[in-house]
Write a protein that holds these residues in place. Sequence first.
Motif, PDB file in Angstrom:
ATOM      1  N   LYS A 101       0.917  -1.165   0.114  1.00  0.00           N
ATOM      2  CA  LYS A 101       0.105  -0.234  -0.137  1.00  0.00           C
ATOM      3  C   LYS A 101       1.048   1.308   0.151  1.00  0.00           C
ATOM      4  O   LYS A 101       0.641   2.187  -0.527  1.00  0.00           O
ATOM      5  CB  LYS A 101      -0.898   0.020   1.262  1.00  0.00           C
ATOM      6  CG  LYS A 101      -1.876  -1.153   1.110  1.00  0.00           C
ATOM      7  CD  LYS A 101      -2.836  -1.204   2.480  1.00  0.00           C
ATOM      8  CE  LYS A 101      -4.035  -2.149   2.250  1.00  0.00           C
ATOM      9  NZ  LYS A 101      -4.671  -2.246   3.708  1.00  0.00           N
ATOM     10  N   ASP A 102       1.964   1.263   0.894  1.00  0.00           N
ATOM     11  CA  ASP A 102       2.955   2.413   0.656  1.00  0.00           C
ATOM     12  C   ASP A 102       3.485   2.529  -0.768  1.00  0.00           C
ATOM     13  O   ASP A 102       3.493   3.661  -1.253  1.00  0.00           O
ATOM     14  CB  ASP A 102       4.027   2.002   1.626  1.00  0.00           C
ATOM     15  CG  ASP A 102       4.985   3.111   1.738  1.00  0.00           C
ATOM     16  OD1 ASP A 102       4.537   4.288   2.304  1.00  0.00           O
ATOM     17  OD2 ASP A 102       6.185   3.034   1.339  1.00  0.00           O
ATOM     18  N   GLN A 108       0.526   3.948  -2.864  1.00  0.00           N
ATOM     19  CA  GLN A 108       0.299   5.394  -2.633  1.00  0.00           C
ATOM     20  C   GLN A 108       1.271   6.408  -3.203  1.00  0.00           C
ATOM     21  O   GLN A 108       0.990   7.431  -3.598  1.00  0.00           O
ATOM     22  CB  GLN A 108       0.158   5.823  -0.781  1.00  0.00           C
ATOM     23  CG  GLN A 108      -0.989   4.935  -0.534  1.00  0.00           C
ATOM     24  CD  GLN A 108      -0.980   4.954   1.207  1.00  0.00           C
ATOM     25  OE1 GLN A 108       0.047   5.477   1.672  1.00  0.00           O
ATOM     26  NE2 GLN A 108      -1.897   4.422   1.565  1.00  0.00           N
ATOM     27  N   HIS A 109       2.570   5.947  -3.135  1.00  0.00           N
ATOM     28  CA  HIS A 109       3.502   7.044  -3.666  1.00  0.00           C
ATOM     29  C   HIS A 109       3.472   7.078  -5.283  1.00  0.00           C
ATOM     30  O   HIS A 109       3.585   8.025  -5.865  1.00  0.00           O
ATOM     31  CB  HIS A 109       5.092   6.340  -3.246  1.00  0.00           C
ATOM     32  CG  HIS A 109       5.232   6.892  -1.960  1.00  0.00           C
ATOM     33  ND1 HIS A 109       4.801   6.306  -0.867  1.00  0.00           N
ATOM     34  CD2 HIS A 109       6.062   7.910  -1.310  1.00  0.00           C
ATOM     35  CE1 HIS A 109       5.319   6.905   0.386  1.00  0.00           C
ATOM     36  NE2 HIS A 109       6.013   7.936  -0.181  1.00  0.00           N
TER      37      HIS A 109
END
Length: 463
Positions: A99-100, A103-104
Amino acid sequence: MSAREPWRRRAFRSRHAWAAAVFLVFCAIGAFAPAWLAASPSADAHNSGPVILELKLDGEVEPILATYIDEGLADAARRHGSLVLITMDTPGGLSDSMKDIIQHILASPVPVAVYVSPTGARGASAGFYILLSADIAAMAPGTHAGAASPIIAIGGFPQQIDEVFRRKINQDAMAFLRSFTVRRGRNPELAEKAITESKAFTEKECLDGKMIDLIVNTSDDLMRELDGRTVTRFDGTKVTLELKNAVREPFELSARQRFLARIVEPDVFFVLLILGVLGLYTEFTHPGVIVPGVIGGICLILALYAMHFLPVNLAGLFLIALSLAFFILEAKAPSHGVLALGGIVSMFLGAVFLIRSPLTAGGVSLGVALSATLPFGVFAVVLMKLVLRSRTWKTATGKEELIGSQGMVTAELKAGAEGMVRVHGELWRAESSQPVPEGKTVRVTRVEGLKLYVEPVELTSSP
């Protein structure tokens, strides 16, 4: 002025000179460190042509790899790059790290292309989500993607869970997948089958199902296909890629990130945790050895660092702590091995439960759990037995060691008056309740400060 005064002043000035020199060195390091650290990213900042930054997503998706991807995207944005190319070959990984990364990618001001390559590579599980989140999704011939059902795994083995709970997890994953596939213009209905049915797709099935944009043989072919192509960004804006004569620059994992990537592996984390506990335990039970304490402290701090990134289960930590208590009690209580067996079982279960359920199978492997648990139990029990045995030994130093020792009178002892005796090669003031002539042997009965109370040996041995 005394003769020592100039020397003191010189020593005072010398100390201040050293302090000033050290201060200047640290100031210089602090002043130039940003330039040194920034030297690598800005080395090609003068290049006025388009820049394509190349990243590699190999292996399991974990926190350090996510940090590497985030730093690469930030570097591309800082240098106003034309494209970020992420070459992928992954079996999946941790959901938080996935997810990180997504998101980026969605927030990146520079268009991002994810390319599953080389032939035989895969973008499975967490990699499937990352592939569909990119501005351009491409695959090489002979690759596949999908199989993105969330898995609850302990010790690397999938676990059976309640159907309601499974449906809840799947619905959450499907909603997350739809949140960016719809905006990217891809096929969310087909993509969701990778979650609900654990379906995997070949590169042709992905292209026919409108989940990816291109099938190309090499990254060079991909750059040629993308040159002049207009892509729609996540915020709805359209960007035309100008990649002709672009400079392709690799963005590699730093030595620090490669080292940290090893630390956050579940097996390495568990071994560091065990070594840290064992080292500190050895130092506390055998003070002054120093080396185990130093090694144990370093290993424990590294384990705590990894714990910050990994989804650690507190139940696993409590089971490991309970196993240590069992090993200590085994050395103290005659349980005939019951407590030791309980400690081994407790530590093994603690290793199995140590890492919470990631998106794909993960956690401490059974081989590492067994190979670390058995030696730890043996060492802990043996060390505690040595400690308990040492408590029965006669004190070898201090006042207690003098009591019962024999010495020779060097100056006559008169009743109630002090004389001198030699004990262990040392002269002591001594006092006796009866006169003892010089040269006679006496025995120490009491020690008070620097004075010994003695009595003749003949008196104690005659009975």
